[in-house]
Design an enzyme around this catalytic site. Structure first.
Site, short mmCIF file in Angstrom:
data_model
loop_
_atom_site.label_atom_id
_atom_site.label_comp_id
_atom_site.label_asym_id
_atom_site.label_seq_id
_atom_site.Cartn_x
_atom_site.Cartn_y
_atom_site.Cartn_z
N MET B 1 0.82 -1.21 0.00
CA MET B 1 0.00 0.00 0.00
C MET B 1 0.86 1.27 0.00
SD MET B 1 -3.56 -0.25 2.03
CE MET B 1 -3.00 -0.89 3.59
N CYS B 2 1.38 1.66 1.13
CA CYS B 2 2.12 2.90 1.34
C CYS B 2 1.16 4.09 1.45
CB CYS B 2 3.14 3.23 0.25
SG CYS B 2 4.45 2.01 0.10
#
Lengths: 227, 298
Positions: B1-2
Protein backbone atom coordinates in the site's frame (compact mmCIF):
# COMPACT_ATOMS: atom_id res chain seq x y z
CA UNK A 1 -33.57 10.22 14.62
CA UNK A 2 -30.51 8.52 16.14
CA UNK A 3 -27.29 10.55 15.96
CA UNK A 4 -23.96 8.74 16.09
CA UNK A 5 -20.64 10.55 16.50
CA UNK A 6 -18.16 8.39 14.62
CA UNK A 7 -15.11 10.22 15.95
CA UNK A 8 -16.19 9.88 19.57
CA UNK A 9 -17.75 6.40 19.52
CA UNK A 10 -15.88 4.48 16.83
CA UNK A 11 -16.70 2.46 13.74
CA UNK A 12 -17.45 -0.93 15.31
CA UNK A 13 -20.09 0.59 17.56
CA UNK A 14 -21.81 2.20 14.59
CA UNK A 15 -21.87 -0.87 12.40
CA UNK A 16 -23.02 -3.13 15.30
CA UNK A 17 -25.86 -0.73 16.09
CA UNK A 18 -26.90 -0.63 12.43
CA UNK A 19 -26.63 -4.42 12.07
CA UNK A 20 -28.92 -4.82 15.10
CA UNK A 21 -31.77 -3.09 13.20
CA UNK A 22 -34.37 -5.51 11.86
CA UNK A 23 -37.35 -5.09 9.61
CA UNK A 24 -39.94 -3.21 11.69
CA UNK A 25 -37.33 -1.43 13.80
CA UNK A 26 -38.52 1.92 15.12
CA UNK A 27 -35.02 3.39 14.84
CA UNK A 28 -35.37 3.98 11.12
CA UNK A 29 -33.40 7.21 10.82
CA UNK A 30 -29.70 7.48 11.58
CA UNK A 31 -27.33 10.39 11.27
CA UNK A 32 -23.57 9.74 11.35
CA UNK A 33 -21.55 12.82 12.23
CA UNK A 34 -17.77 13.37 11.97
CA UNK A 35 -17.11 10.68 9.35
CA UNK A 36 -13.80 12.35 8.41
CA UNK A 37 -13.07 9.97 5.56
CA UNK A 38 -13.30 6.82 7.72
CA UNK A 39 -13.47 3.43 6.04
CA UNK A 40 -16.32 0.89 6.02
CA UNK A 41 -19.09 3.20 7.24
CA UNK A 42 -22.55 1.54 7.22
CA UNK A 43 -21.28 -1.66 5.66
CA UNK A 44 -23.36 -4.86 5.58
CA UNK A 45 -26.70 -3.33 6.56
CA UNK A 46 -29.83 -5.48 6.14
CA UNK A 47 -32.88 -3.47 7.22
CA UNK A 48 -35.11 -0.82 5.56
CA UNK A 49 -33.53 2.05 7.49
CA UNK A 50 -32.15 5.41 6.34
CA UNK A 51 -28.59 6.44 7.22
CA UNK A 52 -27.23 9.92 6.47
CA UNK A 53 -23.48 10.48 6.70
CA UNK A 54 -22.74 14.19 7.18
CA UNK A 55 -19.44 14.43 5.35
CA UNK A 56 -16.99 12.51 3.19
CA UNK A 57 -16.28 8.82 3.59
CA UNK A 58 -13.27 6.53 2.96
CA UNK A 59 -13.15 3.05 1.46
CA UNK A 60 -16.22 0.82 0.99
CA UNK A 61 -19.01 3.00 2.41
CA UNK A 62 -22.34 1.17 2.08
CA UNK A 63 -20.66 -2.02 0.91
CA UNK A 64 -22.82 -5.17 0.75
CA UNK A 65 -25.90 -3.08 1.48
CA UNK A 66 -29.34 -4.74 1.56
CA UNK A 67 -32.55 -2.73 1.89
CA UNK A 68 -31.07 0.37 3.56
CA UNK A 69 -30.91 3.87 2.07
CA UNK A 70 -27.54 5.50 2.69
CA UNK A 71 -26.92 9.18 1.91
CA UNK A 72 -23.38 10.53 1.84
CA UNK A 73 -23.42 14.32 2.18
CA UNK A 74 -19.90 14.60 0.81
CA UNK A 75 -17.62 12.56 -1.43
CA UNK A 76 -16.99 8.83 -1.18
CA UNK A 77 -13.68 6.98 -1.28
CA UNK A 78 -12.87 3.84 -3.27
CA UNK A 79 -15.44 1.04 -3.53
CA UNK A 80 -18.59 2.87 -2.43
CA UNK A 81 -21.59 0.47 -2.43
CA UNK A 82 -19.27 -2.35 -3.45
CA UNK A 83 -21.22 -5.60 -3.83
CA UNK A 84 -24.53 -3.94 -2.96
CA UNK A 85 -27.46 -6.41 -3.03
CA UNK A 86 -30.45 -4.04 -2.73
CA UNK A 87 -31.39 -0.64 -1.30
CA UNK A 88 -30.03 2.74 -2.32
CA UNK A 89 -26.76 4.61 -1.86
CA UNK A 90 -26.69 8.31 -2.79
CA UNK A 91 -23.42 10.27 -2.89
CA UNK A 92 -23.86 14.05 -3.05
CA UNK A 93 -20.26 14.68 -4.11
CA UNK A 94 -17.77 12.66 -6.16
CA UNK A 95 -16.93 8.98 -5.89
CA UNK A 96 -13.45 7.48 -6.12
CA UNK A 97 -12.49 4.39 -8.10
CA UNK A 98 -14.56 1.22 -8.50
CA UNK A 99 -17.86 2.68 -7.29
CA UNK A 100 -20.58 0.00 -7.22
CA UNK A 101 -18.09 -2.74 -8.13
CA UNK A 102 -19.62 -6.25 -8.35
CA UNK A 103 -23.01 -4.92 -7.17
CA UNK A 104 -25.86 -7.41 -7.51
CA UNK A 105 -28.81 -5.06 -7.04
CA UNK A 106 -30.09 -1.76 -5.66
CA UNK A 107 -29.46 1.76 -6.92
CA UNK A 108 -26.24 3.78 -6.58
CA UNK A 109 -26.56 7.49 -7.39
CA UNK A 110 -23.45 9.68 -7.66
CA UNK A 111 -24.34 13.35 -8.04
CA UNK A 112 -20.79 14.44 -8.88
CA UNK A 113 -18.21 12.54 -10.92
CA UNK A 114 -17.05 8.96 -10.50
CA UNK A 115 -13.44 8.07 -11.23
CA UNK A 116 -11.97 4.98 -12.84
CA UNK A 117 -13.51 1.50 -12.94
CA UNK A 118 -17.04 2.65 -12.02
CA UNK A 119 -19.34 -0.39 -12.11
CA UNK A 120 -16.54 -2.87 -12.72
CA UNK A 121 -17.94 -6.40 -12.82
CA UNK A 122 -21.44 -5.16 -11.95
CA UNK A 123 -23.93 -8.00 -11.65
CA UNK A 124 -27.36 -6.36 -11.57
CA UNK A 125 -26.89 -3.06 -9.75
CA UNK A 126 -28.17 0.17 -11.32
CA UNK A 127 -25.72 3.07 -11.22
CA UNK A 128 -26.58 6.65 -12.18
CA UNK A 129 -23.73 9.17 -12.33
CA UNK A 130 -24.79 12.80 -12.80
CA UNK A 131 -21.27 13.83 -13.86
CA UNK A 132 -18.48 12.00 -15.69
CA UNK A 133 -16.91 8.58 -15.18
CA UNK A 134 -13.24 7.60 -15.51
CA UNK A 135 -11.41 4.99 -17.53
CA UNK A 136 -12.13 1.24 -17.56
CA UNK A 137 -15.67 1.73 -16.29
CA UNK A 138 -18.07 -1.24 -16.55
CA UNK A 139 -15.12 -3.57 -17.20
CA UNK A 140 -16.55 -7.13 -17.45
CA UNK A 141 -19.95 -5.81 -16.38
CA UNK A 142 -22.43 -8.66 -16.38
CA UNK A 143 -25.88 -7.18 -15.83
CA UNK A 144 -27.62 -4.07 -14.57
CA UNK A 145 -27.59 -0.51 -15.93
CA UNK A 146 -24.90 2.16 -15.86
CA UNK A 147 -26.25 5.62 -16.70
CA UNK A 148 -23.85 8.54 -17.18
CA UNK A 149 -25.13 12.08 -17.73
CA UNK A 150 -21.66 13.39 -18.53
CA UNK A 151 -18.71 11.85 -20.40
CA UNK A 152 -17.02 8.46 -20.10
CA UNK A 153 -13.25 7.89 -20.05
CA UNK A 154 -11.10 5.40 -21.96
CA UNK A 155 -12.04 1.77 -22.57
CA UNK A 156 -15.68 1.93 -21.55
CA UNK A 157 -17.27 -1.51 -21.19
CA UNK A 158 -14.16 -3.54 -21.95
CA UNK A 159 -14.98 -7.28 -22.14
CA UNK A 160 -18.60 -6.46 -21.39
CA UNK A 161 -21.26 -9.12 -20.84
CA UNK A 162 -24.95 -8.15 -20.63
CA UNK A 163 -24.95 -4.88 -18.65
CA UNK A 164 -26.53 -1.89 -20.43
CA UNK A 165 -24.50 1.30 -20.63
CA UNK A 166 -26.18 4.65 -21.35
CA UNK A 167 -23.99 7.72 -21.85
CA UNK A 168 -25.30 11.22 -22.62
CA UNK A 169 -21.93 12.87 -23.29
CA UNK A 170 -18.79 11.81 -25.12
CA UNK A 171 -17.07 8.46 -24.77
CA UNK A 172 -13.29 8.78 -24.98
CA UNK A 173 -12.93 5.22 -26.26
CA UNK A 174 -14.77 1.92 -26.14
CA UNK A 175 -13.11 -1.17 -24.69
CA UNK A 176 -12.76 -4.51 -26.44
CA UNK A 177 -16.11 -5.97 -27.57
CA UNK A 178 -18.15 -2.93 -26.49
CA UNK A 179 -20.22 -1.35 -29.26
CA UNK A 180 -22.85 1.31 -29.78
CA UNK A 181 -26.34 -0.15 -30.00
CA UNK A 182 -29.81 1.00 -31.03
CA UNK A 183 -32.00 2.55 -28.37
CA UNK A 184 -35.25 0.61 -28.44
CA UNK A 185 -38.49 1.62 -26.67
CA UNK A 186 -37.83 -0.76 -23.75
CA UNK A 187 -34.47 0.94 -23.17
CA UNK A 188 -36.03 4.39 -23.13
CA UNK A 189 -38.47 3.10 -20.54
CA UNK A 190 -35.70 1.68 -18.31
CA UNK A 191 -33.75 4.92 -18.66
CA UNK A 192 -36.74 7.16 -17.88
CA UNK A 193 -37.40 5.20 -14.69
CA UNK A 194 -33.76 5.30 -13.55
CA UNK A 195 -33.37 9.02 -14.29
CA UNK A 196 -36.48 9.78 -12.29
CA UNK A 197 -35.41 7.64 -9.34
CA UNK A 198 -31.98 9.24 -9.39
CA UNK A 199 -33.36 12.78 -9.47
CA UNK A 200 -31.53 13.42 -12.72
CA UNK A 201 -32.59 16.23 -15.00
CA UNK A 202 -32.10 14.58 -18.41
CA UNK A 203 -34.21 13.10 -21.19
CA UNK A 204 -33.80 9.43 -22.18
CA UNK A 205 -33.62 10.44 -25.87
CA UNK A 206 -30.37 12.34 -25.21
CA UNK A 207 -28.46 9.14 -24.39
CA UNK A 208 -26.59 6.60 -26.49
CA UNK A 209 -26.73 2.94 -25.57
CA UNK A 210 -23.64 0.73 -25.54
CA UNK A 211 -23.51 -3.00 -25.07
CA UNK A 212 -21.61 -6.17 -25.79
CA UNK A 213 -20.84 -7.35 -29.32
CA UNK A 214 -20.73 -10.83 -27.74
CA UNK A 215 -17.60 -11.75 -29.70
CA UNK A 216 -15.46 -12.54 -26.66
CA UNK A 217 -17.89 -14.82 -24.84
CA UNK A 218 -16.08 -17.93 -26.01
CA UNK A 219 -12.43 -18.12 -26.84
CA UNK A 220 -11.78 -17.83 -30.54
CA UNK A 221 -8.20 -18.00 -31.70
CA UNK A 222 -8.83 -15.16 -34.14
CA UNK A 223 -9.59 -12.89 -31.17
CA UNK A 224 -6.35 -13.67 -29.32
CA UNK A 225 -5.03 -10.18 -30.02
CA UNK A 226 -8.04 -8.61 -28.28
CA UNK A 227 -7.18 -10.10 -24.90
CA UNK B 1 0.00 0.00 0.00
CA UNK B 2 2.12 2.90 1.34
CA UNK B 3 0.78 6.27 2.40
CA UNK B 4 1.80 9.63 1.01
CA UNK B 5 1.10 13.13 2.26
CA UNK B 6 2.29 16.45 0.90
CA UNK B 7 1.74 20.08 1.74
CA UNK B 8 2.71 23.08 -0.38
CA UNK B 9 2.00 26.35 1.41
CA UNK B 10 0.89 29.48 -0.37
CA UNK B 11 0.14 31.40 2.83
CA UNK B 12 3.37 32.34 4.65
CA UNK B 13 1.57 32.60 7.98
CA UNK B 14 1.20 28.78 7.98
CA UNK B 15 4.95 28.17 7.55
CA UNK B 16 5.71 27.83 11.29
CA UNK B 17 3.09 25.05 11.43
CA UNK B 18 4.29 23.08 8.38
CA UNK B 19 6.01 20.34 10.38
CA UNK B 20 3.08 19.93 12.77
CA UNK B 21 0.52 19.78 9.94
CA UNK B 22 2.57 17.28 7.92
CA UNK B 23 3.14 15.09 10.97
CA UNK B 24 -0.57 14.94 11.75
CA UNK B 25 -1.35 14.08 8.13
CA UNK B 26 1.28 11.34 8.01
CA UNK B 27 0.24 9.77 11.31
CA UNK B 28 -3.30 9.43 9.93
CA UNK B 29 -1.84 7.30 7.12
CA UNK B 30 0.00 4.93 9.53
CA UNK B 31 -2.15 1.91 8.69
CA UNK B 32 -1.20 2.19 5.02
CA UNK B 33 2.40 1.24 5.84
CA UNK B 34 4.01 0.32 9.15
CA UNK B 35 7.53 -0.50 7.93
CA UNK B 36 9.29 2.85 7.79
CA UNK B 37 8.50 6.52 7.51
CA UNK B 38 10.19 9.65 6.27
CA UNK B 39 9.67 13.34 5.76
CA UNK B 40 11.33 15.94 3.53
CA UNK B 41 10.95 19.53 4.71
CA UNK B 42 11.92 22.60 2.68
CA UNK B 43 13.01 25.21 5.22
CA UNK B 44 14.60 28.63 5.07
CA UNK B 45 17.18 29.52 2.45
CA UNK B 46 20.36 31.02 3.93
CA UNK B 47 22.54 32.88 1.40
CA UNK B 48 25.37 30.78 -0.03
CA UNK B 49 24.88 28.16 2.67
CA UNK B 50 24.01 24.57 1.81
CA UNK B 51 22.67 21.74 3.94
CA UNK B 52 23.82 18.14 3.98
CA UNK B 53 21.48 15.84 5.85
CA UNK B 54 23.44 12.76 6.92
CA UNK B 55 22.52 9.57 8.74
CA UNK B 56 24.44 7.02 10.75
CA UNK B 57 23.54 3.80 12.54
CA UNK B 58 26.29 4.73 15.00
CA UNK B 59 25.36 8.36 15.49
CA UNK B 60 27.00 9.03 18.85
CA UNK B 61 30.43 8.10 17.57
CA UNK B 62 30.09 9.30 13.98
CA UNK B 63 28.64 12.73 14.78
CA UNK B 64 31.03 13.56 17.64
CA UNK B 65 33.36 16.33 16.44
CA UNK B 66 32.15 15.80 12.87
CA UNK B 67 31.82 19.56 12.34
CA UNK B 68 35.37 20.35 13.44
CA UNK B 69 36.87 17.36 11.62
CA UNK B 70 35.09 18.28 8.40
CA UNK B 71 35.97 21.98 8.79
CA UNK B 72 39.63 21.08 9.19
CA UNK B 73 39.58 18.68 6.22
CA UNK B 74 38.11 21.10 3.68
CA UNK B 75 38.96 24.42 5.29
CA UNK B 76 35.49 25.89 5.66
CA UNK B 77 33.14 26.80 8.49
CA UNK B 78 30.77 23.92 9.31
CA UNK B 79 27.89 23.85 11.76
CA UNK B 80 26.08 20.71 12.86
CA UNK B 81 22.59 20.03 14.24
CA UNK B 82 22.22 16.47 15.49
CA UNK B 83 18.73 14.92 15.59
CA UNK B 84 18.84 11.31 16.73
CA UNK B 85 20.35 9.22 13.87
CA UNK B 86 20.44 12.19 11.51
CA UNK B 87 22.48 15.38 11.46
CA UNK B 88 22.28 18.48 9.31
CA UNK B 89 25.63 19.97 8.34
CA UNK B 90 25.58 23.55 7.10
CA UNK B 91 28.46 24.90 5.10
CA UNK B 92 29.32 27.06 2.10
CA UNK B 93 27.36 25.89 -0.96
CA UNK B 94 30.56 25.96 -3.02
CA UNK B 95 32.10 23.27 -0.81
CA UNK B 96 29.37 20.62 -0.94
CA UNK B 97 31.10 18.26 -3.38
CA UNK B 98 34.32 18.46 -1.41
CA UNK B 99 32.46 17.88 1.82
CA UNK B 100 30.84 14.69 0.46
CA UNK B 101 34.21 13.37 -0.56
CA UNK B 102 35.78 14.22 2.79
CA UNK B 103 32.83 12.68 4.65
CA UNK B 104 33.32 9.35 2.93
CA UNK B 105 36.88 9.24 4.20
CA UNK B 106 36.35 10.77 7.65
CA UNK B 107 33.21 8.80 8.55
CA UNK B 108 32.68 5.81 6.22
CA UNK B 109 29.57 4.81 8.18
CA UNK B 110 27.80 8.10 7.49
CA UNK B 111 25.32 8.19 4.61
CA UNK B 112 24.17 11.33 2.85
CA UNK B 113 20.36 11.53 2.80
CA UNK B 114 20.14 14.79 0.91
CA UNK B 115 21.94 17.94 -0.13
CA UNK B 116 20.51 21.30 -1.05
CA UNK B 117 19.86 24.87 -0.04
CA UNK B 118 16.66 24.28 1.91
CA UNK B 119 15.67 20.59 1.98
CA UNK B 120 16.26 18.24 4.91
CA UNK B 121 15.25 14.56 4.79
CA UNK B 122 14.60 12.42 7.86
CA UNK B 123 13.68 8.76 7.51
CA UNK B 124 13.92 5.64 9.63
CA UNK B 125 12.35 2.25 10.22
CA UNK B 126 9.26 2.56 12.43
CA UNK B 127 5.78 4.04 12.54
CA UNK B 128 5.21 7.64 11.43
CA UNK B 129 4.54 8.89 14.98
CA UNK B 130 7.77 7.48 16.36
CA UNK B 131 9.83 8.68 13.39
CA UNK B 132 8.29 12.16 13.62
CA UNK B 133 8.93 12.28 17.38
CA UNK B 134 12.55 11.15 17.06
CA UNK B 135 13.30 13.94 14.61
CA UNK B 136 11.02 16.57 16.19
CA UNK B 137 9.31 17.11 12.84
CA UNK B 138 6.36 18.89 14.50
CA UNK B 139 8.56 21.81 15.46
CA UNK B 140 9.87 22.37 11.93
CA UNK B 141 9.11 25.46 9.88
CA UNK B 142 9.02 25.37 6.11
CA UNK B 143 7.47 26.29 2.79
CA UNK B 144 6.55 22.79 1.64
CA UNK B 145 7.12 19.19 2.61
CA UNK B 146 6.40 15.58 1.71
CA UNK B 147 5.87 12.57 3.97
CA UNK B 148 5.73 8.84 3.29
CA UNK B 149 4.91 5.73 5.28
CA UNK B 150 6.07 2.52 3.68
CA UNK B 151 4.67 -0.96 3.21
CA UNK B 152 7.67 -2.56 1.54
CA UNK B 153 7.25 -4.55 -1.66
CA UNK B 154 10.57 -3.94 -3.43
CA UNK B 155 13.86 -4.11 -1.50
CA UNK B 156 14.60 -4.42 2.20
CA UNK B 157 13.00 -2.65 5.15
CA UNK B 158 15.84 -0.45 6.32
CA UNK B 159 16.70 3.23 6.53
CA UNK B 160 18.01 3.46 2.98
CA UNK B 161 14.93 1.72 1.59
CA UNK B 162 12.65 4.28 3.27
CA UNK B 163 11.24 7.24 1.34
CA UNK B 164 11.71 10.11 0.47
CA UNK B 165 14.57 9.50 -1.95
CA UNK B 166 16.84 12.29 -3.08
CA UNK B 167 19.38 12.00 -5.85
CA UNK B 168 19.81 15.68 -6.67
CA UNK B 169 20.10 18.95 -4.76
CA UNK B 170 16.79 19.92 -3.12
CA UNK B 171 14.98 17.19 -5.09
CA UNK B 172 13.00 14.42 -3.49
CA UNK B 173 10.47 11.83 -4.50
CA UNK B 174 8.07 9.50 -2.71
CA UNK B 175 6.21 6.64 -4.34
CA UNK B 176 3.20 4.43 -3.78
CA UNK B 177 3.33 1.45 -6.12
CA UNK B 178 6.01 -0.64 -7.75
CA UNK B 179 8.06 -0.21 -10.91
CA UNK B 180 8.65 -3.20 -13.17
CA UNK B 181 11.44 -1.79 -15.35
CA UNK B 182 13.68 -0.43 -12.60
CA UNK B 183 16.53 -2.84 -13.29
CA UNK B 184 16.84 -1.96 -16.99
CA UNK B 185 16.41 1.73 -16.20
CA UNK B 186 19.09 1.49 -13.49
CA UNK B 187 21.51 0.05 -16.07
CA UNK B 188 20.58 2.75 -18.58
CA UNK B 189 21.15 5.49 -16.01
CA UNK B 190 24.48 3.92 -15.00
CA UNK B 191 25.62 4.20 -18.63
CA UNK B 192 24.71 7.89 -18.45
CA UNK B 193 26.85 8.22 -15.33
CA UNK B 194 23.95 8.37 -12.86
CA UNK B 195 24.38 5.96 -9.97
CA UNK B 196 21.89 4.87 -7.33
CA UNK B 197 22.78 3.46 -3.94
CA UNK B 198 20.13 0.84 -3.26
CA UNK B 199 18.19 -1.99 -4.93
CA UNK B 200 15.02 0.03 -4.46
CA UNK B 201 12.74 0.79 -7.44
CA UNK B 202 11.76 4.26 -6.22
CA UNK B 203 15.33 5.47 -6.02
CA UNK B 204 15.66 4.68 -9.73
CA UNK B 205 12.65 6.87 -10.47
CA UNK B 206 14.15 9.69 -8.40
CA UNK B 207 17.47 9.31 -10.23
CA UNK B 208 15.65 9.29 -13.57
CA UNK B 209 13.92 12.61 -12.81
CA UNK B 210 17.17 14.14 -11.56
CA UNK B 211 18.92 13.02 -14.76
CA UNK B 212 16.16 14.56 -16.91
CA UNK B 213 16.41 17.83 -15.00
CA UNK B 214 20.20 17.85 -15.38
CA UNK B 215 19.56 17.71 -19.11
CA UNK B 216 17.49 20.86 -18.89
CA UNK B 217 13.95 19.61 -18.26
CA UNK B 218 11.76 21.32 -15.72
CA UNK B 219 10.27 19.04 -13.09
CA UNK B 220 6.98 19.12 -14.99
CA UNK B 221 8.72 18.10 -18.24
CA UNK B 222 10.71 15.39 -16.46
CA UNK B 223 7.51 13.94 -15.04
CA UNK B 224 5.94 14.06 -18.49
CA UNK B 225 8.72 11.95 -20.01
CA UNK B 226 8.39 9.59 -17.04
CA UNK B 227 4.96 8.55 -18.33
CA UNK B 228 6.73 6.90 -21.30
CA UNK B 229 9.89 5.67 -19.60
CA UNK B 230 8.66 4.34 -16.24
CA UNK B 231 6.69 1.10 -16.37
CA UNK B 232 4.62 -0.03 -13.42
CA UNK B 233 2.24 1.27 -10.84
CA UNK B 234 2.92 4.62 -9.32
CA UNK B 235 1.56 7.63 -7.61
CA UNK B 236 4.54 9.96 -7.25
CA UNK B 237 4.80 13.12 -5.22
CA UNK B 238 7.95 15.14 -5.88
CA UNK B 239 9.51 18.22 -4.39
CA UNK B 240 12.05 20.71 -5.66
CA UNK B 241 13.42 23.83 -4.00
CA UNK B 242 10.39 25.86 -5.03
CA UNK B 243 8.05 23.31 -6.57
CA UNK B 244 5.70 20.46 -5.77
CA UNK B 245 4.38 17.91 -8.27
CA UNK B 246 2.09 14.88 -8.51
CA UNK B 247 1.93 12.17 -11.18
CA UNK B 248 -0.10 8.94 -11.41
CA UNK B 249 0.46 6.13 -13.92
CA UNK B 250 -2.09 5.67 -16.74
CA UNK B 251 -3.92 2.87 -14.88
CA UNK B 252 -4.09 4.94 -11.69
CA UNK B 253 -5.02 2.24 -9.19
CA UNK B 254 -2.85 3.74 -6.45
CA UNK B 255 -5.05 6.23 -4.62
CA UNK B 256 -4.55 9.99 -4.59
CA UNK B 257 -6.53 12.99 -3.39
CA UNK B 258 -5.59 16.65 -3.89
CA UNK B 259 -7.03 19.65 -2.09
CA UNK B 260 -6.41 23.31 -2.87
CA UNK B 261 -7.34 26.52 -1.07
CA UNK B 262 -5.90 30.05 -1.16
CA UNK B 263 -3.60 28.93 1.65
CA UNK B 264 -2.18 25.62 0.41
CA UNK B 265 -2.13 22.66 -1.94
CA UNK B 266 -2.34 19.36 -0.05
CA UNK B 267 -1.94 15.77 -1.16
CA UNK B 268 -3.09 12.62 0.63
CA UNK B 269 -3.28 8.95 -0.34
CA UNK B 270 -6.71 9.21 1.24
CA UNK B 271 -9.04 12.06 2.13
CA UNK B 272 -8.60 11.04 5.80
CA UNK B 273 -5.14 12.63 5.74
CA UNK B 274 -6.60 16.03 4.86
CA UNK B 275 -9.60 16.29 7.19
CA UNK B 276 -7.99 18.47 9.85
CA UNK B 277 -6.39 21.03 7.52
CA UNK B 278 -7.70 24.57 7.95
CA UNK B 279 -10.57 25.39 5.60
CA UNK B 280 -10.77 21.88 4.14
CA UNK B 281 -14.59 22.09 4.16
CA UNK B 282 -14.44 24.76 1.45
CA UNK B 283 -11.35 23.49 -0.37
CA UNK B 284 -11.43 22.27 -3.95
CA UNK B 285 -10.94 18.53 -3.44
CA UNK B 286 -10.33 16.20 -6.40
CA UNK B 287 -8.69 13.02 -7.54
CA UNK B 288 -5.74 13.69 -9.88
CA UNK B 289 -6.30 12.30 -13.40
CA UNK B 290 -4.17 9.39 -14.62
CA UNK B 291 -1.04 10.18 -16.67
CA UNK B 292 -1.45 13.89 -15.98
CA UNK B 293 1.25 16.05 -14.43
CA UNK B 294 0.20 18.41 -11.65
CA UNK B 295 2.77 20.96 -10.64
CA UNK B 296 2.85 24.04 -8.43
CA UNK B 297 5.74 26.39 -7.74
CA UNK B 298 6.44 29.43 -5.60
Amino acid sequence: MQTYDLEADGLRGLNSALHAQKDGSNQTNWKVVNPKGSHAIAVGLDAPIEVTVTGSTGYYCGGMNQQATINVEGSAGPGVAENMMSGTVIVEGDASQYAGATGHGGLLVIKGNASSRCGISMKGIDIVVHGNIGHMSAFMAQSGNLVVLGDAGDALGDSLYEARLFVRGKVKSLGADCIEKDMRPEHLEILADLLERAGADAKPEEFTRYGSARKLYNFDIDNASAY
Amino acid sequence: MCGIVGLFLKDKSLEPRLGAMLTEMLVTMSDRGPDSAGIAVYGTDADDQAKLTVQSDNAAEDFARLDTDLAAAIDVEVSIRVKDTHAVLELSAAKVAQARQALAELRPGVRVMSTGDTMEIYKEVGLPQSVADRFEISAMTGTHGIGHTRMATESAVNTLGAHPFSTGPDQCLVHNGSLSNHNSLRRKLAREGVTVETENDTEVAAAYLTWKMQQGSTLGEALDSGINDLDGFYTFVVGTKDGFGVLRDPIACKPAVLAETDQYVAFGSEYRALVNLPGIEDAKVWEPEPATVYFWSH
